[in-house]
Design an enzyme around this catalytic site. Structure first.
Site, PDB file in Angstrom:
ATOM      1  CB  THR A  60      -0.874  -0.044   1.159  1.00 33.01           C
ATOM      2  OG1 THR A  60      -1.874   1.153   1.201  1.00 33.01           O
ATOM      3  CG2 THR A  60      -0.464   0.026   2.574  1.00 33.01           C
ATOM      4  CE  LYS A  64      -1.705   0.982  -3.360  1.00 31.55           C
ATOM      5  NZ  LYS A  64      -3.460   1.247  -4.047  1.00 31.55           N
ATOM      6  CG  ASN A  85      -2.663  -3.730  -5.467  1.00 35.70           C
ATOM      7  OD1 ASN A  85      -2.621  -4.602  -6.382  1.00 35.70           O
ATOM      8  ND2 ASN A  85      -3.779  -2.882  -5.586  1.00 35.70           N
ATOM      9  N   GLY A 129      -4.566   9.266  -9.863  1.00 38.26           N
ATOM     10  CA  GLY A 129      -3.736   8.652  -9.092  1.00 38.26           C
ATOM     11  C   GLY A 129      -3.493   7.420  -9.358  1.00 38.26           C
ATOM     12  CB  ALA A 131      -7.494   4.091  -7.291  1.00 38.15           C
ATOM     13  NE  ARG A 147     -10.752  14.319 -21.976  1.00 40.76           N
ATOM     14  CZ  ARG A 147     -10.283  15.121 -23.041  1.00 40.76           C
ATOM     15  NH1 ARG A 147      -9.924  14.508 -24.055  1.00 40.76           N
ATOM     16  NH2 ARG A 147      -9.583  16.283 -23.080  1.00 40.76           N
ATOM     17  N   GLY A 229     -17.237   1.270  -2.834  1.00 40.62           N
ATOM     18  CA  GLY A 229     -16.173   0.649  -3.104  1.00 40.62           C
ATOM     19  C   GLY A 229     -16.076  -0.737  -2.489  1.00 40.62           C
TER      20      GLY A 229
HETATM   21  P1  NAP Z   1      -4.076   9.128  -4.531  1.00 39.71           P
HETATM   22  O1  NAP Z   1      -2.802   8.529  -5.470  1.00 39.71           O
HETATM   23  O2  NAP Z   1      -3.973   9.850  -3.473  1.00 39.71           O
HETATM   24  O3  NAP Z   1      -4.848   9.752  -5.909  1.00 39.71           O
HETATM   25  C1  NAP Z   1      -5.931  10.465  -5.678  1.00 39.71           C
HETATM   26  C2  NAP Z   1      -6.283  11.183  -6.825  1.00 39.71           C
HETATM   27  O4  NAP Z   1      -7.373  12.210  -6.444  1.00 39.71           O
HETATM   28  C3  NAP Z   1      -5.070  12.323  -7.198  1.00 39.71           C
HETATM   29  O5  NAP Z   1      -4.411  11.825  -8.178  1.00 39.71           O
HETATM   30  C4  NAP Z   1      -5.953  13.546  -7.359  1.00 39.71           C
HETATM   31  O6  NAP Z   1      -5.901  13.796  -8.982  1.00 39.71           O
HETATM   32  C5  NAP Z   1      -7.348  13.608  -6.964  1.00 39.71           C
HETATM   33  N1  NAP Z   1      -7.592  14.156  -5.854  1.00 39.71           N
HETATM   34  C6  NAP Z   1      -6.528  14.351  -4.481  1.00 39.71           C
HETATM   35  N2  NAP Z   1      -7.158  15.113  -3.718  1.00 39.71           N
HETATM   36  C7  NAP Z   1      -8.081  15.611  -4.100  1.00 39.71           C
HETATM   37  C8  NAP Z   1      -8.931  16.812  -3.915  1.00 39.71           C
HETATM   38  N3  NAP Z   1      -8.797  17.567  -2.736  1.00 39.71           N
HETATM   39  N4  NAP Z   1      -9.942  17.305  -4.904  1.00 39.71           N
HETATM   40  C9  NAP Z   1     -10.164  16.797  -5.858  1.00 39.71           C
HETATM   41  N5  NAP Z   1      -9.217  15.645  -6.322  1.00 39.71           N
HETATM   42  C10 NAP Z   1      -8.379  15.253  -5.566  1.00 39.71           C
HETATM   43  O7  NAP Z   1      -5.036   7.906  -4.085  1.00 39.71           O
HETATM   44  P2  NAP Z   1      -5.419   6.618  -4.681  1.00 39.71           P
HETATM   45  O8  NAP Z   1      -4.606   5.577  -4.119  1.00 39.71           O
HETATM   46  O9  NAP Z   1      -5.466   6.536  -6.005  1.00 39.71           O
HETATM   47  O10 NAP Z   1      -6.780   6.307  -4.193  1.00 39.71           O
HETATM   48  C11 NAP Z   1      -7.857   7.141  -4.450  1.00 39.71           C
HETATM   49  C12 NAP Z   1      -8.838   6.769  -3.569  1.00 39.71           C
HETATM   50  O11 NAP Z   1      -9.728   5.422  -4.026  1.00 39.71           O
HETATM   51  C13 NAP Z   1      -9.012   6.765  -2.174  1.00 39.71           C
HETATM   52  O12 NAP Z   1      -9.949   7.369  -1.483  1.00 39.71           O
HETATM   53  C14 NAP Z   1      -8.762   5.223  -1.700  1.00 39.71           C
HETATM   54  O13 NAP Z   1      -8.881   5.109  -0.447  1.00 39.71           O
HETATM   55  C15 NAP Z   1      -9.716   4.556  -2.554  1.00 39.71           C
HETATM   56  N6  NAP Z   1      -9.307   3.162  -3.138  1.00 39.71           N
HETATM   57  C16 NAP Z   1     -10.340   2.376  -2.892  1.00 39.71           C
HETATM   58  C17 NAP Z   1     -10.284   1.091  -3.291  1.00 39.71           C
HETATM   59  C18 NAP Z   1     -11.231   0.105  -3.028  1.00 39.71           C
HETATM   60  O14 NAP Z   1     -10.794  -1.318  -3.040  1.00 39.71           O
HETATM   61  N7  NAP Z   1     -12.271   0.120  -2.820  1.00 39.71           N
HETATM   62  C19 NAP Z   1      -9.151   0.660  -3.723  1.00 39.71           C
HETATM   63  C20 NAP Z   1      -8.032   1.592  -4.089  1.00 39.71           C
HETATM   64  C21 NAP Z   1      -8.338   3.104  -3.828  1.00 39.71           C
HETATM   65  P3  NAP Z   1      -5.826  15.119  -9.588  1.00 39.71           P
HETATM   66  O15 NAP Z   1      -4.446  15.812  -8.852  1.00 39.71           O
HETATM   67  O16 NAP Z   1      -5.439  14.975 -11.018  1.00 39.71           O
HETATM   68  O17 NAP Z   1      -6.974  15.936  -9.505  1.00 39.71           O
END
Ligand code: NAP
Length: 250
Positions: A60, A64, A85, A129, A131, A147, A229
């Protein structure tokens, strides 16, 4: 006794340790799942040396992507997404072989597929990000055009300010891959023209706490189909076990 574990930092709340240790107990599997909170990815080598019965790891934040140079091979999904992961550990004599997989893409694809209808052809992926990349890969594998939507101006993405009601009617599958709306910030949601949503809209939130995010609630009030999710999370845990022990020994 076989060992499995999770590497990351910090590991405050982790679903996996509870899920797997309960599974081992319920199914009479002689194994233990351990959290390895490590300050740098170089510690992986030490964990492998000091835990000879280690069969598999979950990975995690923030490792990753950083873990990839330590692996011997990657699944096609992990290679395409650029994030791992799940790691399968195989010992052959004095050699330790590590293969990396991505379970986000499998968990997401399997859980959204039953909800897709013929009119769902284009999708918006909110966030860019790890995910979001897995979701984008999964949606494309299901035949949808995608997109990204980002706060930053990018060639392959809309910004939130560019989203019009027409775009939301055209891209009627919308997947929230940002942390917006996650507990304790349940009063937040992505900035979208929710008024353009209707029964053709499918909203999928990767967040599962709270059960219904504000993103889902605002869509549901307009007639959208919504899903959180939780199933993705459970399917991912199942996929990890399959990568470590099952048929998917690719
Ligand atoms: P991450 O790497 O932190 O990416 C999140 C993305 O969200 C960033 O790249 C950013 O994109 C955008 N973001 C961040 N803060 C923001 C804000 N305040 N307003 C608008 N956009 C924002 O996280 P991740 O690992 O990809 O995970 C994303 C989410 O998915 C988390 O909530 C995580 O808990 C959830 N998740 C769930 C599962 C599941 O099994 N259900 C699995 C994986 C992840 P931009 O900078 O391009 O706007």
């Amino acid at each position: 006794m076989d060992k499995y574990g999770l590497i990351g930092c910090p590991l405050g709340h982790s679903f996996s340790v509870g899920y797997f240790n309960e599974k081992f107990e319920n199914e009479g599997i002689d194994a233990r799942y351990i959290n390895f909170e490590i300050p740098s990815i170089e510690r992986l080598v030490q964990i492998l040396d000091s835990t000879p019965s280690l069969r598999g790891l979950n990975v995690t934040i923030p490792y990753k992507e950083q873990v990839i140079p330590f692996l011997d091979s990657l699944s096609p999904e992990a290679r395409a997404i650029g994030a791992v992961n799940v790691i399968r550990v195989t010992r052959k004599g004095s050699k330790t072989l590590l293969k990396g997989f991505n379970s986000d893409v499998i968990g997401f694809t399997k859980s959204i597929e039953p909800l897709l209808e013929r009119h769902h052809r284009k999708a918006l992926v909110l966030g860019t990000g790890g995910a979001a990349k897995a979701v984008d890969y999964g949606l494309k594998s299901l035949g949808l055009a995608t997109r990204f939507v980002s706060r930053a101006k990018r060639a392959d993405a809309f910004t939130y300010g560019e989203l019009t009601p027409d775009i939301v009617r055209e891209y009627n599958v919308i997947v929230n891959c940002t942390p917006l709306g996650m507990y304790p910030n349940a009063d937040e949601c992505p900035s979208l023209p929710y008024e353009a949503m209707d029964g053709h809209t499918l909203l999928y939130d990767l967040i599962y706490n709270p059960d219904e995010t504000l993103f889902m609630q605002r869509g549901r009030e307009r007639g959208a189909i919504v899903k959180n999710g939780l199933e993705m999370l459970l399917l991912q845990a199942f996929a990890s076990w399959e990568f470590w022990n099952g048929k998917e020994q690719r």
